[in-house]
Design an enzyme around this catalytic site. Structure first.
Site, short mmCIF file in Angstrom:
data_model
loop_
_atom_site.label_atom_id
_atom_site.label_comp_id
_atom_site.label_asym_id
_atom_site.label_seq_id
_atom_site.Cartn_x
_atom_site.Cartn_y
_atom_site.Cartn_z
N GLU A 33 0.84 -1.20 0.00
CA GLU A 33 0.00 0.00 0.00
C GLU A 33 0.87 1.25 0.00
N THR A 41 -9.10 4.25 -0.91
CA THR A 41 -9.93 5.44 -1.08
C THR A 41 -11.11 5.39 -0.11
N ILE A 184 -21.04 12.04 -5.92
CA ILE A 184 -20.20 12.88 -5.05
C ILE A 184 -20.76 14.30 -4.98
N GLU A 187 -23.87 14.17 -2.72
CA GLU A 187 -23.58 13.87 -1.31
C GLU A 187 -22.83 15.02 -0.65
N ASP A 313 -12.16 -0.94 -8.60
CA ASP A 313 -12.34 0.24 -9.45
C ASP A 313 -11.43 0.23 -10.66
N LEU A 320 -17.80 0.86 -6.92
CA LEU A 320 -18.42 0.78 -5.61
C LEU A 320 -17.61 -0.14 -4.70
N HIS A 322 -18.55 -2.19 -2.29
CA HIS A 322 -19.05 -3.56 -2.09
C HIS A 322 -18.82 -4.42 -3.33
N HIS A 445 -44.27 -4.22 11.80
CA HIS A 445 -45.01 -2.95 11.80
C HIS A 445 -44.72 -2.21 13.10
P1 FAD Z 1 -9.31 1.88 -3.64
O1 FAD Z 1 -10.16 1.95 -2.46
O2 FAD Z 1 -9.15 3.09 -4.48
O3 FAD Z 1 -7.88 1.42 -3.10
C1 FAD Z 1 -6.77 1.32 -3.93
C2 FAD Z 1 -5.53 1.48 -3.10
O4 FAD Z 1 -4.41 1.14 -3.91
C3 FAD Z 1 -5.28 2.91 -2.61
O5 FAD Z 1 -5.12 2.91 -1.23
C4 FAD Z 1 -3.99 3.33 -3.33
O6 FAD Z 1 -3.17 4.13 -2.49
C5 FAD Z 1 -3.34 1.99 -3.56
N1 FAD Z 1 -2.40 2.00 -4.69
C6 FAD Z 1 -2.58 2.50 -5.93
N2 FAD Z 1 -1.48 2.31 -6.69
C7 FAD Z 1 -0.58 1.68 -5.90
C8 FAD Z 1 0.76 1.22 -6.10
N3 FAD Z 1 1.38 1.35 -7.27
N4 FAD Z 1 1.38 0.64 -5.06
C9 FAD Z 1 0.78 0.50 -3.86
N5 FAD Z 1 -0.48 0.91 -3.62
C10 FAD Z 1 -1.15 1.49 -4.62
N6 FAD Z 1 -18.41 3.44 -2.71
C11 FAD Z 1 -19.43 2.86 -2.07
O7 FAD Z 1 -19.72 1.69 -2.34
N7 FAD Z 1 -20.14 3.51 -1.11
C12 FAD Z 1 -19.87 4.79 -0.78
O8 FAD Z 1 -20.52 5.36 0.09
C13 FAD Z 1 -18.81 5.45 -1.44
N8 FAD Z 1 -18.49 6.71 -1.14
C14 FAD Z 1 -17.45 7.32 -1.77
C15 FAD Z 1 -17.17 8.64 -1.47
C16 FAD Z 1 -16.12 9.29 -2.10
C17 FAD Z 1 -15.83 10.72 -1.75
C18 FAD Z 1 -15.33 8.59 -3.06
C19 FAD Z 1 -14.17 9.27 -3.71
C20 FAD Z 1 -15.61 7.27 -3.38
C21 FAD Z 1 -16.68 6.63 -2.75
N9 FAD Z 1 -17.03 5.32 -3.05
C22 FAD Z 1 -18.07 4.72 -2.42
C23 FAD Z 1 -16.28 4.53 -4.04
C24 FAD Z 1 -15.30 3.60 -3.32
O9 FAD Z 1 -14.43 4.37 -2.53
C25 FAD Z 1 -14.52 2.79 -4.33
O10 FAD Z 1 -15.40 2.11 -5.20
C26 FAD Z 1 -13.64 1.76 -3.64
O11 FAD Z 1 -12.76 2.39 -2.74
C27 FAD Z 1 -12.85 0.93 -4.64
O12 FAD Z 1 -12.07 0.02 -3.96
P2 FAD Z 1 -10.71 -0.54 -4.57
O13 FAD Z 1 -10.20 -1.53 -3.57
O14 FAD Z 1 -10.91 -0.97 -5.95
O15 FAD Z 1 -9.71 0.71 -4.63
P1 NAI Z 2 -20.41 10.25 -11.22
O1 NAI Z 2 -20.06 9.50 -12.43
O2 NAI Z 2 -21.37 9.70 -10.25
O3 NAI Z 2 -21.00 11.68 -11.62
C1 NAI Z 2 -20.27 12.57 -12.42
C2 NAI Z 2 -21.25 13.57 -13.00
O4 NAI Z 2 -20.51 14.59 -13.62
C3 NAI Z 2 -22.16 12.97 -14.06
O5 NAI Z 2 -23.47 13.36 -13.78
C4 NAI Z 2 -21.62 13.54 -15.36
O6 NAI Z 2 -22.61 13.68 -16.34
C5 NAI Z 2 -21.11 14.88 -14.88
N1 NAI Z 2 -20.06 15.48 -15.72
C6 NAI Z 2 -19.04 14.85 -16.35
N2 NAI Z 2 -18.27 15.76 -16.99
C7 NAI Z 2 -18.80 16.98 -16.73
C8 NAI Z 2 -18.44 18.30 -17.08
N3 NAI Z 2 -17.37 18.56 -17.83
N4 NAI Z 2 -19.22 19.32 -16.64
C9 NAI Z 2 -20.33 19.06 -15.87
N5 NAI Z 2 -20.69 17.82 -15.50
C10 NAI Z 2 -19.94 16.80 -15.92
O7 NAI Z 2 -19.01 10.60 -10.54
P2 NAI Z 2 -18.65 11.19 -9.11
O8 NAI Z 2 -19.83 11.83 -8.49
O9 NAI Z 2 -17.42 11.99 -9.33
O10 NAI Z 2 -18.29 9.90 -8.30
C11 NAI Z 2 -17.27 8.99 -8.79
C12 NAI Z 2 -17.61 7.59 -8.44
O11 NAI Z 2 -17.41 7.35 -7.06
C13 NAI Z 2 -19.06 7.24 -8.72
O12 NAI Z 2 -19.18 6.73 -10.02
C14 NAI Z 2 -19.37 6.21 -7.70
O13 NAI Z 2 -19.18 4.95 -8.28
C15 NAI Z 2 -18.35 6.43 -6.60
N6 NAI Z 2 -19.04 6.98 -5.42
C16 NAI Z 2 -20.01 6.23 -4.84
C17 NAI Z 2 -20.71 6.72 -3.76
C18 NAI Z 2 -21.79 5.91 -3.17
O14 NAI Z 2 -21.87 4.73 -3.49
N7 NAI Z 2 -22.63 6.46 -2.32
C19 NAI Z 2 -20.42 8.03 -3.19
C20 NAI Z 2 -19.39 8.74 -3.90
C21 NAI Z 2 -18.72 8.20 -4.96
#
Ligand code: FAD
Ligand code: NAI
Length: 466
Positions: A33, A41, A184, A187, A313, A320, A322, A445
């Protein structure tokens, strides 16, 4: 030189869950990591801190607006520093939890940037600049995703922020301009609106939350507008002038046309995320990417190079936590010859705003496009007893069931607690339940999930409370 059965690169929900499952199955496992803490993330700068702020800001808003309706007299005062400390504490507890789980499962943890030197060889460059090479039979790439950037608009995480900066603003911006009405944007826009910001959301497409069921999208937009969020749809931000005290964003119609200038204190860029592949040595190792720069994998998460796998991702599919976790479990099981599998038709999607928006399975538009005949059962939360008494009557439950077989194909919720309620719907899809199966399942209920049962009854036009 240490030698492993499996090295997982990245410890987000995909990577750390994969490592734990692999260790449970008897594989000698290590994780690498880049961050100082495990959890990726999601735990550090995503799901966990955003949900902490959503929770705290929702209570703040309720205390200011709803408590008095229940006979509770309080005048809430925001201590933003303390709210941020509360959020950081939540993150700390969670990342320490992952650290504990990795140790408990005897997984070696390396901190540093990993590069695949060759199949079976992972080079780790530590923060001290020293490099070591680890030998392994298999490699799982779980490097997640990074913020997508807007050309010509530099994110400084100070005034022009990504989600990361928006999770740690030192003061409440008077005017927050959000680019992107996706998850994002809605939220974190909700968080800052509740704490006092005026929020304007600029969205390229003609509605919020693209990809979701259109009825859900329309209802969600109406509810956010009622909460005084402003939307500029079919529009794009082309430049942000940072020279003055306030930011000046140029906003143009998406199709081109007359531009306008919107002043803001902070601009949040939330236009999606991109797979994280740089620095991994993928090209040199021969690992192929797909047309969108994601690591290309087959149904078994195998990349184009034997012994190298990828999940989360960084591969195709919804970004996501999960989904990443389930793929982590599946690939670990595949590595030991078991039948690891993820059902992509039953992955819930939740937006943690108020009301929450939660969906699983198909939208009406997807069913129409596929030519599937379906019945709709809908139930408004205004008719749910618990919602009435809780003053949370916004939204509805909608169930889409196959017209011939009654099998549940999609469930859409817009309501308080939808994120918890969607679990029942996901289970129904996973088990191939019919709407009648849900309708005949006894629901406690008075609860909000009774609305799911009523919507299931409404599929056969026999809802009781409507
Ligand atoms: P990540 O969680 O991105 O983890 C990848 C890790 O790999 C990172 O820690 C990074 O530092 C590490 N890494 C990268 N390259 C290297 C390298 N070369 N060497 C060593 N380490 C490295 N999803 C939900 O389901 N529910 C939510 O409520 C939700 N909320 C979110 C809110 C925000 C603001 C954001 C940005 C995302 C949210 N997501 C949510 C999306 C969710 O965070 C991601 O889908 C999820 O973290 C993906 O998991 P992952 O294991 O694929 O990668
Ligand atoms: P998103 O894909 O959900 O939304 C991006 C939005 O930006 C879209 O509506 C798109 O049409 C718009 N857009 C793209 N280019 C644009 C531009 N140039 N000008 C104006 N609008 C533009 O992406 P977001 O919100 O950045 O989140 C990234 C990912 O993180 C999501 O796809 C989601 O999978 C994950 N995430 C999940 C959460 C959850 O499960 N509750 C919470 C936060 C993030």
């Amino acid at each position: 030189m240490p030698s492993y059965d499996l090295i997982v690169i990245g410890t987000g929900p995909g990577g750390y869950v994969c490592a734990i499952r692999a260790a449970q199955l008897g594989l000698k496992t290590a994780v690498v990591e880049r961050r100082a803490t495990f959890g990726g993330t999601c735990l550090n700068i995503g799901c966990i801190p955003s949900k902490a702020l959503l929770h705290a800001s929702e209570l703040f808003e309720e205390a200011g607006h709803t408590f008095s309706k229940m006979g509770i007299g309080v005048a809430p005062k925001l201590d933003l520093k303390a709210m941020m400390a509360f959020k950081d504490q939540g993150v700390d507890g969670n990342v320490k939890g992952v650290d504990f789980l990795l140790k408990k499962n005897k997984i070696d943890g390396f901190h540093g940037a990993a590069r695949i030197a060759a199949p079976g060889k992972v080079e780790v460059k530590g923060n001290d600049g020293k490099t070591q090479t680890l030998d392994t039979k298999s490699i799982v790439i779980a490097t997640g995703s990074d913020v997508a950037r807007l050309k010509g608009i530099e994110i400084d995480e100070n005034r022009i922020v990504s989600s990361t900066g928006a999770l740690s603003l030192p003061e409440v911006p008077k005017h927050l301009l959000v680019v992107g009405a996706g998850v994002i944007g809605l939220e974190l826009g909700s968080v800052w609106r509740r704490l006092g910001s005026q929020v304007t959301v600029v969205e390229f497409l003609d509605g919020v939350l693209p990809g979701m069921d259109n009825e859900v999208r329309r209802q969600a937009q109406r509810l956010f507008e009622k909460q005084s969020m402003t939307f500029k749809l079919s529009s794009k931000v082309t430049t942000v002038d940072t020279s003055g005290k306030r930011l000046k964003a140029t906003v143009e119609p998406a199709k081109g046309g007359a531009a306008e200038t919107i002043e803001a204190d902070v601009v949040l860029v939330a236009i999606g995320r991109v797979p994280h592949t740089e620095g991994l040595g993928l090209k040199e190792a021969g690992v192929k990417l797909d047309e969108r720069g994601r690591v290309a994998v087959d149904h078994y998460y195998a990349t184009s190079v034997p012994g190298i796998w990828a999940i989360g991702d960084v591969i195709a599919g919804p970004m996501l936590a999960h989904k990443a976790e389930d793929e982590g479990v599946a690939v670990a099981e595949i590595l030991v010859g078991q039948a690891g599998h993820v059902n992509y038709d039953a992955i819930p999607n939740v937006v943690y705003t108020y009301p929450e928006i939660a969906t699983v399975g198909k939208s009406e538009e997807e069913l129409k496009a596929a030519g599937v005949a379906y019945n709709v059962g809908k139930f408004p939360m205004t008719a749910n007893g618990r919602a009435k008494v809780n003053l949370t009557t916004e939204g509805f439950v909608k169930i889409l069931a196959d017209a011939k077989t009654d099998r549940v194909l999609g469930v859409q919720l817009v309501c308080a607690d939808a994120g918890n309620m969607i679990a029942e719907a996901a289970l129904a899809l996973e088990f191939g339940a019919s709407a009648e199966d849900i309708a005949r399942t006894c629901h406690a209920h008075p609860t909000l999930p009774e609305a799911v049962k009523e919507a299931a009854m409404a599929v056969a036009k026999r809802a009781i409370h409507m």
